[in-house]
Design a protein around this motif. Structure first.
Motif, PDB file in Angstrom:
ATOM      1  N   ASP A  46       0.844  -1.192   0.000  1.00  0.00           N
ATOM      2  CA  ASP A  46       0.000   0.000   0.000  1.00  0.00           C
ATOM      3  C   ASP A  46       0.881   1.245   0.000  1.00  0.00           C
ATOM      4  OD1 ASP A  46      -1.904   1.915   0.358  1.00  0.00           O
ATOM      5  OD2 ASP A  46      -2.657   1.158   2.262  1.00  0.00           O
ATOM      6  N   THR A  47       0.639   2.153  -0.922  1.00  0.00           N
ATOM      7  CA  THR A  47       1.444   3.381  -1.000  1.00  0.00           C
ATOM      8  C   THR A  47       0.679   4.598  -0.475  1.00  0.00           C
ATOM      9  OG1 THR A  47       0.705   3.760  -3.291  1.00  0.00           O
ATOM     10  CG2 THR A  47       2.754   2.534  -2.981  1.00  0.00           C
ATOM     11  N   SER A  48      -0.462   4.384   0.168  1.00  0.00           N
ATOM     12  CA  SER A  48      -1.242   5.497   0.702  1.00  0.00           C
ATOM     13  C   SER A  48      -0.516   6.119   1.893  1.00  0.00           C
ATOM     14  CB  SER A  48      -2.622   5.011   1.144  1.00  0.00           C
ATOM     15  OG  SER A  48      -2.510   4.144   2.253  1.00  0.00           O
ATOM     16  N   PRO A  49      -0.848   7.379   2.224  1.00  0.00           N
ATOM     17  CA  PRO A  49      -0.168   8.064   3.346  1.00  0.00           C
ATOM     18  C   PRO A  49      -0.280   7.318   4.680  1.00  0.00           C
ATOM     19  CG  PRO A  49      -1.402   9.638   2.020  1.00  0.00           C
ATOM     20  CD  PRO A  49      -1.782   8.273   1.524  1.00  0.00           C
ATOM     21  N   PHE A  52       2.036   3.398   6.523  1.00  0.00           N
ATOM     22  CA  PHE A  52       3.103   3.164   7.498  1.00  0.00           C
ATOM     23  C   PHE A  52       2.698   3.546   8.918  1.00  0.00           C
ATOM     24  CE2 PHE A  52       5.598   2.558   3.799  1.00  0.00           C
ATOM     25  CZ  PHE A  52       6.706   1.809   4.182  1.00  0.00           C
ATOM     26  N   GLU A 158      12.149   0.732  -3.249  1.00  0.00           N
ATOM     27  CA  GLU A 158      10.820   1.343  -3.145  1.00  0.00           C
ATOM     28  C   GLU A 158      10.348   1.387  -1.697  1.00  0.00           C
ATOM     29  OE1 GLU A 158       6.247   0.762  -4.848  1.00  0.00           O
ATOM     30  OE2 GLU A 158       7.806  -0.726  -5.288  1.00  0.00           O
ATOM     31  N   ARG A 159      10.511   0.282  -0.965  1.00  0.00           N
ATOM     32  CA  ARG A 159      10.086   0.246   0.437  1.00  0.00           C
ATOM     33  C   ARG A 159      10.916   1.206   1.282  1.00  0.00           C
ATOM     34  NH1 ARG A 159       7.093  -1.994  -2.341  1.00  0.00           N
ATOM     35  NH2 ARG A 159       6.097  -4.028  -2.049  1.00  0.00           N
ATOM     36  N   GLN A 161      12.324   3.997   0.273  1.00  0.00           N
ATOM     37  CA  GLN A 161      11.861   5.350  -0.015  1.00  0.00           C
ATOM     38  C   GLN A 161      10.555   5.643   0.721  1.00  0.00           C
ATOM     39  OE1 GLN A 161      11.723   5.033  -4.295  1.00  0.00           O
ATOM     40  NE2 GLN A 161      13.751   5.932  -4.567  1.00  0.00           N
ATOM     41  N   GLN A 162       9.629   4.681   0.700  1.00  0.00           N
ATOM     42  CA  GLN A 162       8.353   4.866   1.393  1.00  0.00           C
ATOM     43  C   GLN A 162       8.555   5.028   2.895  1.00  0.00           C
ATOM     44  OE1 GLN A 162       6.034   1.455   0.326  1.00  0.00           O
ATOM     45  NE2 GLN A 162       5.765   2.077  -1.797  1.00  0.00           N
ATOM     46  N   GLN A 165      10.198   8.488   3.666  1.00  0.00           N
ATOM     47  CA  GLN A 165       9.216   9.550   3.479  1.00  0.00           C
ATOM     48  C   GLN A 165       8.206   9.579   4.631  1.00  0.00           C
ATOM     49  OE1 GLN A 165       7.545   8.689  -0.358  1.00  0.00           O
ATOM     50  NE2 GLN A 165       9.357   9.363  -1.473  1.00  0.00           N
ATOM     51  N   ALA A 166       7.777   8.398   5.073  1.00  0.00           N
ATOM     52  CA  ALA A 166       6.829   8.332   6.188  1.00  0.00           C
ATOM     53  C   ALA A 166       7.443   8.897   7.466  1.00  0.00           C
ATOM     54  CB  ALA A 166       6.383   6.886   6.406  1.00  0.00           C
ATOM     55  N   SER A 202      13.886  11.514  -4.266  1.00  0.00           N
ATOM     56  CA  SER A 202      12.599  10.985  -3.805  1.00  0.00           C
ATOM     57  C   SER A 202      12.213  11.494  -2.428  1.00  0.00           C
ATOM     58  CB  SER A 202      12.661   9.447  -3.749  1.00  0.00           C
ATOM     59  OG  SER A 202      13.436   8.996  -2.640  1.00  0.00           O
TER      60      SER A 202
END
Length: 205
Positions: A46-49, A52, A158-159, A161-162, A165-166, A202
Motif C-alpha cells: 500500500d502506498t497510501s499516506p 506506514f 521502493e520500500r 523510499q516509502q 518519506q513516512a 525521492s
C-alpha cells in the motif's frame, strides 16, 4: 465447625483450580521476546499516506519531536534475516531493517522489500549500529545487502523510499537531514552501487 470445614474445602478447591489454570496458561504462552526479535515483520504494498501508520504504534510512547535525523546504511552482507543483523545479546543496533530476499548460509532471509521494526524502535531507544556511532536523535535504517557490489533490489529501494518519506512526514525531518555516507568501504556507508542521487530526489523537501 462444619461451616469452617466447608470454607476450607471451598478455599482449597479454588486454589487447586487456579494452580491448574496457571500451569495451562504457561504451557500455551509464547516464549518471551529476546533483544534481537522484532515487534513485527511485514512488507508493504500500500502506498497510501496511512500505510506506514503501524510503524509508529510503538510499545513506548512515540516521540516525534525527539528524532532529528535519519541515517541509512548497508549491512554489507549478501543477505540474511534478523539473526544475521543482530549484535550478540543486544540484538539489532538499528531501528529498521529492509530485507532483500537473499539468504545467508543458514538459509534464512526476509522477503524482498520486507521491513523489520526492531525492539530499539519499539521502545524508542537510541540506535547503536555496529557500523557507526550515530547521534542519539538519529533514526538508523539498515539496508540488507553488499551495496558496494550491487545496488538494492527494486522492491527494496521502493520500500526504503516509502519508509523514509513516512518518517520524514511524522517527525518533520528535512531531506538535508537524511544522512547517506558515500565515502569509504564499510557497513557505515550506503555503498558505491546505491543510487544515492535518485534516492535523494525521492525525499520530501
Amino acid at each position: 465447625m462444619r461451616k469452617s470445614h466447608r470454607n476450607a474445602v471451598v478455599f482449597s478447591t479454588l486454589l487447586g483450580a487456579l494452580a491448574v489454570t496457571s500451569v495451562f496458561l504457561l504451557a500455551i504462552s509464547p516464549p518471551a521476546l529476546t533483544p534481537d526479535q522484532a515487534r513485527t515483520l511485514y512488507a508493504i504494498d500500500d502506498t497510501s499516506p496511512s500505510a506506514f501508520d503501524r510503524a509508529f504504534q510503538t510499545a513506548s510512547v512515540f516521540a516525534p519531536a525527539r528524532w532529528k535525523y535519519i541515517y541509512v546504511h548497508q549491512s554489507k552482507t549478501p543477505g540474511g534475516d534478523r539473526a544475521a543483523m543482530s549484535h550478540g545479546a543486544v540484538g539489532s543496533g538499528d531501528h529498521f531493517v529492509v530485507g532483500n530476499g537473499k539468504p545467508l548460509a543458514d538459509g534464512n532471509a526476509w522477503a524482498d522489500g520486507e521491513i523489520q521494526i526492531t525492539d530499539l524502535w519499539d521502545r524508542q531507544n537510541t540506535a547503536n549500529p555496529s557500523a557507526a556511532r550515530v547521534d542519539p536523535a538519529c533514526i538508523s535504517i539498515c539496508v540488507v545487502g553488499n551495496l558496494d557490489q550491487s545496488g538494492p533490489t527494486g522492491a527494496q529501494l521502493e520500500r526504503l523510499q516509502q519508509l523514509v518519506q513516512a518518517i520524514q512526514a511524522k517527525c518533520n525531518i528535512s531531506a538535508a537531514d537524511v544522512v547517506l555516507q558515500t565515502q569509504g568501504d564499510s557497513p557505515a556507508t550506503i555503498g558505491k552501487a546505491f543510487p544515492a542521487s535518485a534516492f535523494r530526489k525521492s525525499l520530501l523537501r
